[in-house]
Design a protein around this motif. Structure first.
Motif, short mmCIF file in Angstrom:
data_model
loop_
_atom_site.label_atom_id
_atom_site.label_comp_id
_atom_site.label_asym_id
_atom_site.label_seq_id
_atom_site.Cartn_x
_atom_site.Cartn_y
_atom_site.Cartn_z
N GLY A 26 4.42 12.07 -3.42
CA GLY A 26 4.71 10.80 -2.83
C GLY A 26 3.93 9.77 -3.85
N PRO A 27 4.12 8.75 -3.52
CA PRO A 27 3.77 7.28 -4.32
C PRO A 27 1.92 7.42 -4.37
CG PRO A 27 4.25 6.56 -1.96
CD PRO A 27 4.47 7.99 -2.13
N ASP A 28 1.65 7.29 -5.60
CA ASP A 28 0.15 7.26 -6.01
C ASP A 28 -0.08 5.97 -6.31
OD1 ASP A 28 -2.35 7.57 -7.01
OD2 ASP A 28 -1.81 9.55 -7.75
N GLY A 29 -0.32 5.56 -7.58
CA GLY A 29 -0.89 4.03 -8.05
C GLY A 29 0.35 3.12 -8.06
N LEU A 30 0.10 1.87 -7.96
CA LEU A 30 0.93 0.81 -7.85
C LEU A 30 0.65 -0.30 -8.91
CD1 LEU A 30 1.62 0.13 -4.02
CD2 LEU A 30 2.94 1.82 -5.52
N VAL A 61 1.00 -1.06 0.10
CA VAL A 61 0.07 0.07 0.04
C VAL A 61 0.78 1.22 -0.34
CG1 VAL A 61 -1.79 1.33 1.04
CG2 VAL A 61 -1.82 -1.21 1.25
N ALA A 62 0.50 2.42 -0.97
CA ALA A 62 1.35 3.50 -0.74
C ALA A 62 0.71 4.51 -0.03
CB ALA A 62 1.15 4.11 -2.21
N GLU A 63 1.74 5.24 0.90
CA GLU A 63 1.10 5.99 1.98
C GLU A 63 1.67 7.46 1.23
OE1 GLU A 63 1.22 7.05 6.72
OE2 GLU A 63 2.98 5.78 5.67
N THR A 64 0.91 8.20 0.35
CA THR A 64 1.21 9.21 -0.24
C THR A 64 1.74 10.63 0.70
OG1 THR A 64 -0.56 8.73 -1.97
CG2 THR A 64 0.62 10.89 -1.96
N HIS A 65 1.33 10.93 1.66
CA HIS A 65 1.45 12.02 2.57
C HIS A 65 2.67 11.62 3.47
CE1 HIS A 65 -2.54 14.35 2.47
NE2 HIS A 65 -2.16 14.15 1.04
N ARG A 66 3.04 10.52 3.38
CA ARG A 66 4.57 10.25 4.25
C ARG A 66 5.66 9.64 3.29
NH1 ARG A 66 2.28 12.95 7.02
NH2 ARG A 66 1.57 13.19 9.19
N LYS A 67 5.20 9.62 1.97
CA LYS A 67 6.24 9.28 0.95
C LYS A 67 6.81 7.99 1.00
CE LYS A 67 7.11 14.09 -0.08
NZ LYS A 67 8.04 15.17 -0.49
N ARG A 68 6.05 7.02 1.24
CA ARG A 68 6.47 5.65 1.53
C ARG A 68 5.48 4.57 1.26
NH1 ARG A 68 6.72 6.30 8.27
NH2 ARG A 68 4.65 6.63 8.42
N ILE A 69 6.01 3.29 1.18
CA ILE A 69 5.28 2.30 0.71
C ILE A 69 5.42 1.08 1.92
CG2 ILE A 69 5.00 0.42 -1.14
CD1 ILE A 69 6.33 2.39 -3.18
N TRP A 70 4.10 0.54 2.20
CA TRP A 70 3.95 -0.46 3.20
C TRP A 70 3.66 -1.60 2.66
CZ3 TRP A 70 3.68 0.68 8.99
CH2 TRP A 70 3.98 2.04 9.02
N THR A 71 4.36 -2.82 3.21
CA THR A 71 3.75 -4.25 3.24
C THR A 71 3.55 -4.90 4.28
OG1 THR A 71 5.94 -5.36 3.29
CG2 THR A 71 5.25 -4.52 1.12
N GLY A 72 2.61 -5.85 4.18
CA GLY A 72 2.11 -6.75 5.08
C GLY A 72 1.57 -8.09 4.66
#
Length: 266
Positions: A196-200, A161-172
């Motif tokens: 920040g990151p938008d679509g993936l 998942v992209a977290e746009t406002h913190r400019k990072r990408i998460w996994t779980g």
């Protein structure tokens, strides 16, 4: 060396590129209240999806049904066959209307996962939801600041998942039975450029492609979260990307600053 061509213009904030089985490229127009289509023979057109709508993320399933987030109507909607009026599939969670739904995907069991970041002007946590194959809806995360694009890594058990406002990408780890996103952790930092990151999207090379909104580029990541490549783009605001499964169009990018669809080929 990558070749970048413009394949459609004059789009009103395009997002969510995806393909139907006949090779037609689809995307949404957030500010046009429409879904845009471009056929392999070059013909193009639009489906208007209603006054007040603001279509966003788009997903096309194996039956060629078009599922899309509609942040204007605060709902997830679906077109099951050509000419059908889009139906509302989900518009509430926990008794409240959805908060600006943004993007969506499905797991291998038919569960739909979607992001609800809230207003883009507010810097406060949004949430992520799942709608089970039988229509039960619940939140699976409420801690990310503007959760946005989402995808699965090659094993189909890791949700990104992209977290746009913190400019990072998460996994779980994704639990498709219990419908839980387990132990989400920061997987990549996308750097200072842009919003920040938008679509993936996951590529056929098993690399993850992230549109960096405001950064004039796509960033390409290995499955372990390390940066593999950066693809510079002519427009400032790429919003999303998708690979043509036939290979004809290569990698397609929606670019909102210039209102274009781009094609990237080797």
């Amino acid at each position: 060396m990558k070749n970048i061509d413009v394949i459609a213009t004059d789009l009103r904030f395009p997002e969510g590129p995806a393909f139907t089985s006949d090779g037609t490229l689809w995307c949404v127009e957030q500010e046009g209240e429409s879904l845009f289509w471009l056929k392999p023979d070059g013909t193009q057109g639009r489906i208007h999806v209603g006054t007040g709508s603001r279509p966003n993320g788009l997903y096309i399933d194996d039956l060629d049904r078009l599922w899309f987030c509609d942040s204007g109507l605060h709902a997830i909607r679906c077109i099951s066959y050509p000419g059908q009026e889009p139906e509302i599939v989900v518009d509430q969670v926990d008794g409240e209307r959805l908060s600006w739904p943004n993007d969506l995907t499905f797991d291998t069991e038919g569960n739909m996962i979607f992001t609800c970041p809230g207003s883009p002007d507010k810097d406060e946590p949004g949430y992520i939801c799942v709608c089970s194959a039988v229509g039960e809806v619940k939140k699976i995360s409420e801690s990310l600041f503007y959760p946005n694009g989402l995808a699965f890594l090659p094993n189909a058990r890791t949700l990104v998942v992209a977290e746009t406002h913190r400019k990072r990408i998460w996994t779980g780890r994704w639990d498709s039975t219990g419908l839980n996103w387990i132990n989400p952790t920061v997987w990549a930092e996308t750097g200072s450029d842009g919003f920040g990151p938008d679509g993936l999207t996951l590529g056929p090379d098993n690399l993850l492609y992230a549109a960096i909104y405001g950064g004039s580029c796509l960033q390409v990541y290995k499955p372990i979260g390390t940066l593999s490549d950066t693809i510079k783009l002519p427009g400032e605001n790429p919003s999303n990307c998708a690979f043509d499964p036939t290979g004809r169009l290569g990698l397609v990018v929606t670019e909102t600053q210039k209102g274009q669809l781009l094609r990237i080929m080797e």
